[in-house]
Design a protein around this motif. Structure first.
Motif: not given
Lengths: 97, 133
Positions: A66-78, B82-94, B104-107
Motif C-alpha cells: 500500500p502507498a505510504r503517504r507523508v502526513v502532517h501530524v500535530h504533536h502535543r509539544r514541539g 508513490r509517497s509524494g516525495l519525488v516526481a518524475s517525467a520522461w525527458s530527452y537529453r543528448e 517535491t516540496r514534501a521531499g
C-alpha cells in the motif's frame, strides 16, 4: 544476444507486475544498463545492477504494497512535523489528521 | 606468506573471524538498505537526475564506500514517488530519452528530516562505539 539483453530478459521473466509499471521499470533498467555498459562494459554493468530475481522481487513488492503517504501530524509539544507513516500499520495516526 | 591476503588467511585459520566479517558485512548491508530512501533524497536535493546519475552521485559522494545493487534504486524511487516525495517525467537529453526524478516540496522537507535523524542517530551510535573502554 548481448549480456544486457540477456539480463533484461531474465529480469522480465522474474517480474510479476504487468502493465504500464512493468514497461516503465524495464525501460528505465534498460536505459541505466546502456549508460553503465557504455562506461564499464556490459558484464560489469549487469553485475553491478544486482541479481535479476532479487531486483524483480523488490519491485514487485513495492508495487504490491500500500502507498505510504507523508502526513502532517500535530504533536502535543514541539509543533508540527511531517512523518513517514504507513496507513495500514497505524490507522489511528491518519485519523488524527 | 605467499599471495594470500590477511583477510583470507584469517578466515581460513580462524572461523570466528569469518563470522565476524560476515556479521559486519550483513549489518552494513542492512544499514544501507534502511537508509536508501534518505540517501536518494539527499542526492536528489543536489539536482534532479535519472537513475544512473543518482547511482553515480551516491558512489561519488560516499567516496566509493556505498555500494548498493544499482537495480535496487528503482524500487526505492518507485516507493518515494508513490509517497509524494519525488516526481518524475520522461525527458530527452543528448538525443536519448530518460526518466528524470526530482524532489517535491514534501521531499525536500523529508530530506532535511532524514539528515537531522541521521545526525542524532550517528551521534548516539558514536557515543557507544566510539567510546574508549
Amino acid at each position: 544476444v548481448s549480456a544486457v539483453e540477456r539480463y533484461l530478459a531474465e529480469l522480465g521473466a522474474a517480474l510479476h507486475v504487468r502493465g504500464g509499471e512493468r514497461r516503465r521499470f524495464l525501460r528505465e533498467c534498460g536505459d541505466h544498463l546502456a549508460d553503465a555498459a557504455a562506461e564499464r562494459g556490459e558484464e560489469a554493468a549487469v553485475r553491478a545492477f544486482g541479481p535479476p530475481p532479487e531486483i524483480a522481487a523488490a519491485f514487485d513488492a513495492e508495487v504490491a504494497s500500500p502507498a505510504r503517504r507523508v502526513v502532517h501530524v500535530h504533536h502535543r509539544r514541539g509543533g508540527a512535523h511531517d512523518r513517514w507513516l504507513d496507513a495500514r500499520a497505524d490507522p489511528r495516526v491518519l485519523a488524527r489528521r | 606468506m605467499p599471495s594470500m591476503d590477511i583477510r583470507t588467511h584469517l578466515a581460513e585459520s580462524h572461523p570466528l573471524y569469518l563470522d565476524s566479517r560476515c556479521m559486519v558485512d550483513r549489518v552494513r548491508g542492512e544499514l544501507l538498505r534502511g537508509h536508501l530512501d534518505g540517501l536518494l533524497l539527499a542526492v536528489l536535493a543536489d539536482a534532479p537526475g535519472h537513475g544512473y546519475e543518482l547511482s553515480q552521485r551516491l558512489t561519488q559522494r560516499s567516496g566509493g564506500e556505498i555500494e548498493v545493487p544499482e537495480g535496487s534504486l528503482y524500487p526505492a524511487l518507485h516507493r518515494l514517488e508513490r509517497s509524494g516525495l519525488v516526481a518524475s517525467a520522461w525527458s530527452y537529453r543528448e538525443g536519448r530519452r530518460r526518466r528524470i526524478y526530482r524532489l517535491t516540496r514534501a521531499g525536500r522537507r523529508a530530506a532535511g528530516d532524514a539528515r537531522q535523524e541521521w545526525r542524532a542517530f550517528s551521534v548516539a551510535i558514536d557515543r557507544v562505539l566510539g567510546a574508549a573502554p
